[in-house]
Write an enzyme that holds these catalytic residues in place. Structure first.
Site, short mmCIF file in Angstrom:
data_model
loop_
_atom_site.label_atom_id
_atom_site.label_comp_id
_atom_site.label_asym_id
_atom_site.label_seq_id
_atom_site.Cartn_x
_atom_site.Cartn_y
_atom_site.Cartn_z
CG ASP A 284 7.50 14.39 39.30
OD1 ASP A 284 8.65 14.73 39.66
OD2 ASP A 284 7.25 13.25 38.87
CE1 TYR B 43 9.43 8.19 33.03
CE2 TYR B 43 7.91 8.42 34.87
CZ TYR B 43 8.93 7.73 34.24
OH TYR B 43 9.42 6.60 34.83
CB ILE C 131 12.15 14.09 40.25
CG1 ILE C 131 11.91 13.90 38.76
CG2 ILE C 131 11.00 13.51 41.05
CD1 ILE C 131 11.88 12.44 38.34
CE LYS D 298 15.08 10.62 36.68
NZ LYS D 298 15.47 9.53 35.77
#
Lengths: 459, 459
Positions: B234, B148, B236, B270
């Site tokens: 992570d 990302y 998410i 998300k």
């Protein structure tokens, strides 16, 4: 071992939460006063919270239910739009309304351009972001004493910036002078710290005073003496300022020599009593600061749901005008009652008329002119009188014997009870000075009176 | 001069916003597609946003109007309580509901203790806080590529922590291996950087894949090889994972050798499509991390108004069960359509089935196997086809020719138009490869068809 595993920041206590300021809060949380269920409990006077005007906001909400929900005035749904809105420039309607409100609360003596406003999740974050933008780790900001204990966390902890205190004293009512600023600079030099600016609170927390024009002039004069110095004015108590309040923004707007080097911090936590909503802002004339701070605001944006509600609330000029005036009136009245009550016990306050607290002089009650004596008195007030107030030492005050007492976070009835308790304690404390240390027993006898339900009216 | 006045952080561009990832967004904002008013406009496929299930939340809100307002189920006002609530431990009702939801979204294969959960204003802040807690400035975290683009800002900018890429390649479907982790460690050593851990995204952004059990084992094995290494996962996109998704939390719970050194990042941005509400969280078994992160969360607390709403939403087990299943079904369907449409043009995607995007293989369309050729193709797709997709290079991908295409932030009709545009472009681009560079003219002729109002159904 643990220190190796985690960072020094995580492992150290530089966040300042072990100070007596926060310890008093913990004590309150373990045994909170309630007029019915816990009348002997701790009364919280260490929290600068404004609970005096919720009725005004609640009435407004009753009349504008769509602002709290997810519908526009025309009934159109706005949930999806808000759920997705994460532009770090903020909702234009909210920024416009906030800029207008900021001017209004300052008597419209200065205007704010919404494009120079950066929204942050509270002033805590606004101050930290400014430190990240203005100074390198190991560089310093001057901060006049006494100062808000949270600054050790907000300004220093994660940024690595150092605070060099500007020592202010009761001899001139804790006013900031050029001589004190210069002395702080010399101490920074001795510590081999490059000074990048001054950070003040205006109105001052914990003094409860607004900066005098002479102080603002001294500050701007100091900042303009070098071309790499900044002035940060944390004005989160602007809505609790006395008539004639002068924002640093107003004077700075007229000062070409410091253009772009004066930055204002605002918040709705104190003025509107909305700390839970996490709304702060940075206002700066420097494009570089606005640009970098806006990007940094990604680490703490204001919920779009909350922005939407507050855009409607602050966009209502009829409401804000009435709220600002009525809030000031109620704060004035409450402050007057505290000052009067303390005076009746022979305790003076620094004259100020600003903020949600008074800076209270109990120097004559200390056993000696030391911070040990201040802590001794503070512990008696916390553990025996069951009042949480903040000792000056927790605010880095240079002189023992000063305390911050908050007056806007409880009901009037609770304030009266706190004053009653304090009066009995002071009388007993002073007489024990000559008769010996019988304070505790006296006080325990007295506090047992408060087990009845005579305070029902409060809630 | 400016550099002297402001900090290096403020003056530099280490926030990463000048990457093509964000430039494509700007291009979109200047000319956003609208089926009626701007049918030739840019279609946003560079934004990992989930817009597929707002109807479910809106229906719930209609039935529970008090959750959006400031009243309890019993009609009692709760405005004042929420306005004042700023305990950084969060609203207990919200944390309980969030912990329950986190388990549910992971198929209840692991449970989360609310007391080990730290609320943050989005995952952006959660990741930065973990870096502040786990590493010193100048120490490094390993991050598998592609990653990302925002991580350059989130992990490095203000913390001073370095990212050392773990180079993953298409040869094994970009899977993380122990060999790749060890190679990254050697590169860190060459740069004289102490490695403090690995940060992965699971499901991966931008790959759209979930970690295989073998990868999690390799990661935990690596972390347990030294006693000062951490694993941050992570997660998410956990709500957008395929059936059989395994959270790192689940495997870590069974691994004694890494106890307290595995930290999970979550968010509702998300899964529920609520980026505007700024809700993220850190989950850690290490008390020191929970304690320090909780204090750091002061710089970005979640609005109490938003916590109250989401406590009610996520506390409704009937709703969450239905939402999770339906959201996954719709994402699956939408992903299938994108993959199918690309396949019809001879374009393949990495098999994954996770996230709100596909990792698309356009290597065969490059004029040469270089990042210059990738940028050339990307610019054509952005400026001619008017689709904003993200080039692999912006995600630090090691191989030119990969692109991330998001599929959940637009309507199905818009996706079809995007596929139509891309197909015409690809056909023309490939034929121009032999016939010469006539792409632009062909494309302009084609795009002029889209000035009618044939897409009214979309909004």
């Amino acid at each position: 071992m643990q220190r190796e595993l985690l960072s020094r920041k995580a492992a150290c206590n530089a966040h300042g939460q072990d100070s007596s300021y926060f310890l008093g809060w913990q004590e309150y949380e373990n045994d909170p006063y309630d007029p019915i269920s816990n009348p002997k409990g701790m009364i919280q006077m260490g929290l600068a919270e404004n609970q005096l005007c919720f009725d005004l906001i609640e009435t407004w909400l009753e009349k504008h239910p769509q602002a709290g929900g997810f519908k526009r005035d025309d009934g159109k749904r706005i949930f999806k739009e808000l759920a997705l809105f994460q532009d770090y420039h903020g909702l234009p309607a909210f920024k416009n309304a906030l800029a207008k409100y900021m001017a209004e609360v300052r008597g419209n003596g200065v205007r704010f351009d919404p494009s120079k406003l950066v929204l942050t999740a509270g002033a805590t974050s606004a101050n930290e972001i400014l430190m990240f933008c203005l100074a390198e780790p190991g560089e310093a900001f001057l901060v006049p004493t006494p100062y808000y204990p949270g600054f050790d966390r907000d300004l220093k902890w994660r940024t690595g910036v150092e605070i060099v205190p500007v020592l202010c004293s009761s001899s001139n009512g804790f006013r900031i002078t050029r001589a004190a600023l210069d002395a702080a600079c010399r101490r920074a030099q001795e510590r081999r710290l490059r000074v990048k600016g001054v950070l003040v609170t205006n109105p001052s927390n914990p003094l409860g005073t607004a900066l005098a024009c002479g102080e603002i002039d001294a500050l701007l004069d100091f900042v303009s003496s070098r071309d790499d110095l900044h002035l940060v004015s944390d004005e989160i108590y602007a809505g609790a300022a006395p008539e004639g309040f002068v924002s640093v923004a107003e004077v700075a707007a007229a000062s070409a020599s410091t253009a772009g080097r004066v930055h204002i911090v605002c918040s709705l936590s104190k003025d509107l009593g909305l700390p839970g909503f996490r709304v702060g802002a940075i206002y700066s004339e420097d494009e570089g600061v606005v640009s970098a701070a806006t990007k940094m605001s990604s680490f703490g944006l204001v919920s779009s749901q909350t922005q939407y509600l507050l855009a409607a609330l602050l966009g209502d000029g009829e409401f804000t005008g009435r709220y600002i005036a009525e809030n000031q009136r109620r704060l004035r009245e409450r402050r007057r009652r505290l000052v009067q009550g303390l005076e009746a016990m022979g305790i003076g306050c620094l004259e100020g008329g600003a903020g949600l607290f008074c800076w209270v002089d109990m120097r004559h009650l200390l056993r000696s002119t030391t911070f040990e004596a201040e802590m001794e008195l503070w512990k008696k007030i916390v553990y025996q009188v069951r009042l949480n107030i903040s000792p000056g030492s927790s605010c880095h005050c240079d002189e023992p014997g000063w305390f911050r007492i908050c007056f806007a976070n409880t009901s009037e009835e609770t304030l009266e009870i706190a004053l009653d308790r304090l009066k009995i304690f002071i009388d007993s404390y002073q007489s024990s000075d000559t008769k010996g240390h019988n304070t505790s027993r006296e006080f325990i006898k007295w506090v047992s009176h408060f087990s009845s339900s005579e305070f029902k009216s409060e809630r």
